[in-house]
Every structure is written in structure tokens, then in C-alpha cells.
Design an enzyme around this catalytic site. Structure first.
Site, short mmCIF file in Angstrom:
data_model
loop_
_atom_site.label_atom_id
_atom_site.label_comp_id
_atom_site.label_asym_id
_atom_site.label_seq_id
_atom_site.Cartn_x
_atom_site.Cartn_y
_atom_site.Cartn_z
N GLU A 62 -13.44 6.84 -5.80
CA GLU A 62 -14.03 5.80 -6.65
C GLU A 62 -13.14 4.57 -6.47
OE1 GLU A 62 -14.39 3.19 -8.97
OE2 GLU A 62 -13.77 4.44 -10.65
N CYS A 66 -13.11 -1.56 -12.91
CA CYS A 66 -13.81 -1.56 -11.62
C CYS A 66 -15.28 -1.94 -11.76
CB CYS A 66 -13.65 -0.21 -10.92
SG CYS A 66 -14.10 1.16 -11.97
P1 NAD Z 1 -2.69 -0.39 -5.00
O1 NAD Z 1 -3.72 -0.47 -3.97
O2 NAD Z 1 -1.26 -0.37 -4.56
O3 NAD Z 1 -2.84 0.90 -5.94
C1 NAD Z 1 -4.07 1.31 -6.48
C2 NAD Z 1 -3.79 2.67 -7.16
O4 NAD Z 1 -3.49 3.64 -6.15
C3 NAD Z 1 -2.60 2.69 -8.08
O5 NAD Z 1 -2.91 3.48 -9.19
C4 NAD Z 1 -1.46 3.34 -7.27
O6 NAD Z 1 -0.57 4.07 -8.09
C5 NAD Z 1 -2.23 4.27 -6.37
N1 NAD Z 1 -1.62 4.44 -5.05
C6 NAD Z 1 -1.10 3.49 -4.26
N2 NAD Z 1 -0.70 4.01 -3.08
C7 NAD Z 1 -1.00 5.33 -3.14
C8 NAD Z 1 -0.84 6.42 -2.22
N3 NAD Z 1 -0.33 6.24 -1.00
N4 NAD Z 1 -1.25 7.63 -2.64
C9 NAD Z 1 -1.79 7.84 -3.86
N5 NAD Z 1 -1.96 6.85 -4.75
C10 NAD Z 1 -1.58 5.62 -4.40
O7 NAD Z 1 -2.88 -1.64 -5.87
P2 NAD Z 1 -2.73 -2.09 -7.37
O8 NAD Z 1 -1.95 -3.35 -7.36
O9 NAD Z 1 -2.27 -1.02 -8.28
O10 NAD Z 1 -4.24 -2.46 -7.68
C11 NAD Z 1 -4.85 -3.39 -6.78
C12 NAD Z 1 -6.31 -3.24 -6.73
O11 NAD Z 1 -6.73 -1.91 -6.79
C13 NAD Z 1 -7.03 -3.90 -7.87
O12 NAD Z 1 -7.13 -5.27 -7.66
C14 NAD Z 1 -8.34 -3.22 -7.84
O13 NAD Z 1 -9.16 -3.84 -6.88
C15 NAD Z 1 -8.02 -1.84 -7.36
N6 NAD Z 1 -8.01 -0.87 -8.46
C16 NAD Z 1 -9.17 -0.25 -8.72
C17 NAD Z 1 -9.23 0.64 -9.76
C18 NAD Z 1 -10.51 1.34 -10.08
O14 NAD Z 1 -10.72 1.73 -11.22
N7 NAD Z 1 -11.36 1.57 -9.09
C19 NAD Z 1 -8.11 0.88 -10.54
C20 NAD Z 1 -6.91 0.23 -10.23
C21 NAD Z 1 -6.87 -0.64 -9.17
#
Ligand code: NAD
Length: 478
Positions: free
Chosen positions: A252, A286
Site C-alpha cells: 500500500e 495516503c
Molecule cells: P521513506 O520512503 O524513507 O519511508 C517510508 C516508510 O518506509 C517509513 O515508515 C520507513 O520507516 C519505512 N522504510 C524505509 N526504508 C525501509 C526499508 N528499507 N525497509 C522497510 N521499511 C522501510 O520516507 P518517509 O520520509 O518516511 O516518507 C516519505 C513518503 O512516503 C511520503 O511523502 C509519502 O509519500 C510516503 N508515505 C506513505 C505512507 C502511506 O500511508 N502510504 C505512509 C508514510 C509515508
């Protein structure tokens, strides 16, 4: 607040609550102040291996527990979550920033998911095929096996609840790694499950270096299914890791929800609903309504009235009574907002409201409205995940649908119209996993929740969400 948040946090592995001891730690920050409030232990590789062994060992025990008994434990956990919602909500506000009422509501809504899945699991019927006398062929659904689940910081309890409730109801064991930025509230949700009588090792919670934890868990032969909520790039990365072992995935990922506002709609109702929803959780949702396409005849009125309502939103620390919006959850969000908004301005957008960080400690940003935003502005193409509404006019239904579908994302979409014909066409033609027309409900718990295109694949919630944790087997007897 500091007296309600634990000074150090724990992992739950193999039936034991584990403290920092000699583990590396990560600081947890209160986004309203930017200050450290606690230390979180990071799981070592030995911790993860212990969790994998426990997930493997406990899976057959839980799988073979009669579904009625599994459901009783899940319902009891749901009752404990409701009872503890005020305390768990306070932890969430301290670590994530959202207004306390929203945090408490999130915990209660998560409890409902456990109730829903407890009942859903009892009705996961297979089917008997037509065969000659003496022969039997039937189809049954069985739990896929131990699950590794990864959840983000924007809904620290609701997103992992989706995964825990469905996996556990299906009969799977699960290792959950929530976001390290918001650990205390999901820890307390897992505590409710343990206190409700879940056998040791069936639900475990770990934190650490996300890349290390995910690569180690996904590479293990023990893990049969991966569920992730988060960004598109991380989803893509986890899918590649899962491909190595041909493991099933539910992803998701991001959205960039279009809102089509037609001239024939009930404008006041649309405005009230949309403004409240846009700034809920500071837009870090989201399915947040984001790209507002408004029919030309009401465009100016819509923008003016939307701005007036958004101006009335009070922004403050989530513990202050009756506020509308708290801070953004981490420093990355105001930075991203600054970047996107200055790019939009440079490409001709008008800032009707906000457009800047607030001059105070923490990660506060003003509710923002941008109009006449150019299609080539970054904000029209990349999910802002913040308190900003971007608006453009349209003339015809075809044009509105074309605009709604122009991105490679497709999670939620919204439309407001009094025309049944328009509603039917919008419902059919919009490329999104969920379409809400004249309302904004896309996550009721009993309906599939998930995206199309690069917003991911697979559904959470309802019967589809349960099946995501099951394999289909055909048995033929003669
Ligand atoms: P990010 O891409 O670094 O992380 C997104 C999420 O993934 C975080 O919870 C992080 O802990 C987890 N994550 C990161 N690298 C991972 C890995 N290698 N393995 C497992 N989990 C990992 O970015 P961010 O700064 O936390 O969020 C940026 C963008 O992510 C937001 O702008 C949004 O577009 C998206 N986001 C979407 C949702 C959603 O509900 N779909 C939630 C949070 C963030």
C-alpha cells in the site's frame, strides 16, 4: 507530556519484552518541540533470528487453534484497546503530533478492525465442487505462514492494526516492524494482544535499521508473506527483495488523490467535508484529498470559500484542546513542503493561504491553499504528504477524468456531483482502488483498501484483506 511517555521502549520477541540493555538505540522525537523524549532499542541480527525462530515455532500452534478461539482473543484485544485508547492516544500524540482526539479515535478505529477480522475469519468458507458419487473435490483457504509487516509513522496504530488483525485472524504468526519514529503506540497495541492471551511468539514487534531489518526478515525462508505500507520507492525495493524468494506481497504505497468538484454538487457540504479531511493529520494521509479539479463556473467561489474555512483551522501542539491540526511528524515533511511550494510558485501558482513554516519550535506548517497550479509543477506530480490543497479549473467531464488519471498513482479518488450519470461515469472511469462520491469514506474496514498502478497491489480490510494472508488449496478425493 514527558511524564506519560516511557523513558525507554522495548521490543517484544519470543514472548519476552526486551529493554535497551546493550543494544544500539535510536532517539524518539516529539514533533511539537523537536526534542528527544525517549530511546528505542534497535534489534540486533541475533534478535531478528530469535524472532524468526519464534514465528516459525508458533505458526502451527496458532494455525491449529480453532478459529472461534482465535476470534475470542482478537475481540478481547480489541476491548483492551478501547479501554486503553486514551493512554495509547496520548503516546501517539507525543510521538507523532496529531491532535489527541484524532489519536484516540485512531486507536478505537483500530480496535474495530480486530473485531471485523475476528468475525470475517469464521466465515472464510471454501467450496465443494460437483463430482460423481464417491468422489470429493473441495477448495479451502489456509494461512500462508509467518508474515513480515512494515508500517509507517502517519497512522502509527491503524496501519499496523490492518496487518496484525488480518494476519492473526487468518492464523498466521507475524513479525511487525513499525516506523521507528512512532514506536510507543504500536508497542501498546501489541501489549493488548499479549494481555488478551495470544500465545507466545505469534505477534512480535521489532525496531531497528529499516533496511537491515527488512532485508534480513524477507530473506529468511521462514517468512512467507510481506505486507508494507509506505512510499513507492521503498515498496519497489521490498518487492525486489520478496521476488528473490517468490514471496507474496501486499503493498500500500503513496497516492495523490484527485477531487473532482462539479458545478451541480452541494457546494457547502463538499467544502465542509473536504476542508476537514484535507488538514486531518496535517495532510500526512495516503488518501488525503490533494489535487482539486473544480468546474470553471464555481472555481473562484470554491477557492475563496475553501480558503476561508482553512483559515479557521487552529494549529498547535496536539495536546491543546480542540485544535484542528498539529505539527508535521518529522523534519522531512516541512522541508518537502518548502521545496514543493517554492517550485509551484516559481511556475506561476498563487498562494491563497499559508505556504510557510510557522515561527516556533517543532515542525509546524501553516495550512496551505494553492490555486492555478501548473501541471508541470512538482506538487501536481509528486505526493506532497502535507497540509496543502492544490487547485485547477476544468470544463468538461472528460477533461476532469483525464486529469484525475494523468499520474502513475491510483489510490483514492473523490467526486462531488448531484448527477447520477456523472457519478456512474466517474466511478467507472477513474483509475483508483477506492472512489468516494459525495463523501470521503474510503476506509470503512469492511471494504477492500488498496491501490492500482504504482500505488501498490493487493487489498487490506474486509474479506479481501483476510484472503491476502491465505493460500488457496484444492483437494481431490476418490
Ligand atoms: P521513506 O520512503 O524513507 O519511508 C517510508 C516508510 O518506509 C517509513 O515508515 C520507513 O520507516 C519505512 N522504510 C524505509 N526504508 C525501509 C526499508 N528499507 N525497509 C522497510 N521499511 C522501510 O520516507 P518517509 O520520509 O518516511 O516518507 C516519505 C513518503 O512516503 C511520503 O511523502 C509519502 O509519500 C510516503 N508515505 C506513505 C505512507 C502511506 O500511508 N502510504 C505512509 C508514510 C509515508
Amino acid at each position: 507530556m514527558s511524564n506519560i511517555y516511557p523513558q525507554s521502549l522495548q521490543l517484544h520477541i519470543d514472548g519476552e519484552w526486551l529493554d535497551v540493555e546493550d543494544r544500539d538505540v535510536r532517539h524518539v522525537i516529539n514533533p511539537s518541540t523537536g526534542k528527544t523524549i525517549s530511546d528505542l532499542p534497535k534489534a540486533s541480527i541475533a534478535d531478528l533470528d530469535r524472532a524468526l525462530n519464534a514465528a516459525d515455532r508458533s505458526f502451527p500452534i496458532w494455525r491449529d487453534t480453532p478459529v472461534g478461539e482465535r476470534a475470542t482473543i482478537l475481540r478481547k484485544a480489541a476491548a483492551l484497546m478501547r479501554e486503553r485508547a486514551p493512554e495509547i492516544g496520548r503516546l501517539m500524540t507525543a510521538e507523532q503530533g496529531k491532535p489527541l482526539a484524532q489519536a484516540i479515535g485512531e486507536v478505537s478505529g483500530s480496535a474495530n478492525l480486530f473485531d471485523t477480522m475476528a468475525e470475517e475469519a469464521k466465515r472464510c468458507y471454501g467450496r465443494v465442487l460437483v463430482r460423481p458419487t464417491g468422489q470429493q473435490s473441495f477448495v479451502k483457504y489456509q494461512p500462508v505462514g509467518p508474515v513480515a509487516a512494515f508500517s509507517p509513522w502517519n497512522f502509527p496504530v491503524f496501519t499496523p492494526a490492518r496487518k496484525l488483525a488480518a494476519a492473526l485472524a487468518a492464523g498466521c504468526s507475524i513479525i511487525l516492524k513499525p516506523a521507528e519514529e512512532t514506536p510507543a503506540s504500536p508497542i501498546e497495541m501489541v501489549r493488548c494482544l499479549i494481555d488478551a492471551g495470544l500465545p507466545s511468539g505469534v505477534a512480535q514487534i521489532v525496531f531497528g535499521d529499516p533496511a537491515q531489518v527488512s532485508s534480513h526478515l524477507i530473506a529468511s525462508d521462514v517468512i512467507r508473506k510481506i505486507s508494507f505500507t509506505g512510499s513507492v520507492p521503498v515498496g519497489r525495493h521490498l518487492m525486489k527483495l520478496a521476488a528473490e524468494g517468490l514471496k507474496r506481497t501486499t503493498l500500500e504505497l503513496g497516492g495523490h488523490a484527485p477531487v473532482l468538484v462539479f458545478e451541480d454538487c452541494d457546494l457547502d457540504k463538499a467544502l465542509d467535508l473536504l476542508v476537514a479531511q484535507k488538514y486531518r493529520n496535517a495532510g500526512q494521509v495516503c488518501v488525503s484529498p490533494t489535487r482539486f479539479y473544480v468546474q470553471s463556473g464555481i472555481y473562484e467561489k470554491f477557492a475563496t470559500e475553501f480558503t476561508k474555512r482553512a483559515e479557521r483551522i487552529t494549529v498547535s501542539d496536539g495536546f491543546i484542546d480542540n485544535i484542528g491540526m498539529g505539527p508535521l511528524a518529522n523534519p522531512r515533511r516541512p522541508e518537502a513542503m518548502e521545496r514543493l511550494i517554492s517550485d509551484a510558485k516559481a511556475k506561476g501558482a498563487d498562494v491563497r493561504l499559508g505556504g510557510e513554516a510557522m515561527d516556533r519550535d517543532g515542525y509546524f506548517y501553516r495550512p496551505t491553499v494553492l490555486t492555478n497550479v501548473s501541471l508541470d509543477a512538482d506538487i501536481m506530480n509528486n505526493e506532497p504528504f502535507g497540509p496543502v490543497a492544490v487547485m485547477r479549473p476544468f470544463d468538461t467531464l472528460d477533461e476532469a477524468i483525464e486529469q484525475a488519471n494523468r499520474l502513475p498513482l491510483g489510490l483514492a479518488a473523490y467526486a462531488f456531483t448531484d448527477s447520477l450519470r456523472t457519478a456512474n461515469i466517474v466511478g467507472d472511469k477513474i483509475e483508483a482502488g477506492m472512489v468516494a462520491i459525495n463523501n470521503l469514506t474510503v476506509s470503512p474496514g469492511d471494504a477492500p483498501f488498496g491501490g492500482v498502478k504504482q500505488s501498490g497491489h493487493g487489498s487490506e480490510d474486509g474479506p479481501d484483506g483476510l484472503k491476502a494472508y491465505m493460500v488457496t488449496k484444492a483437494i481431490h478425493q476418490s
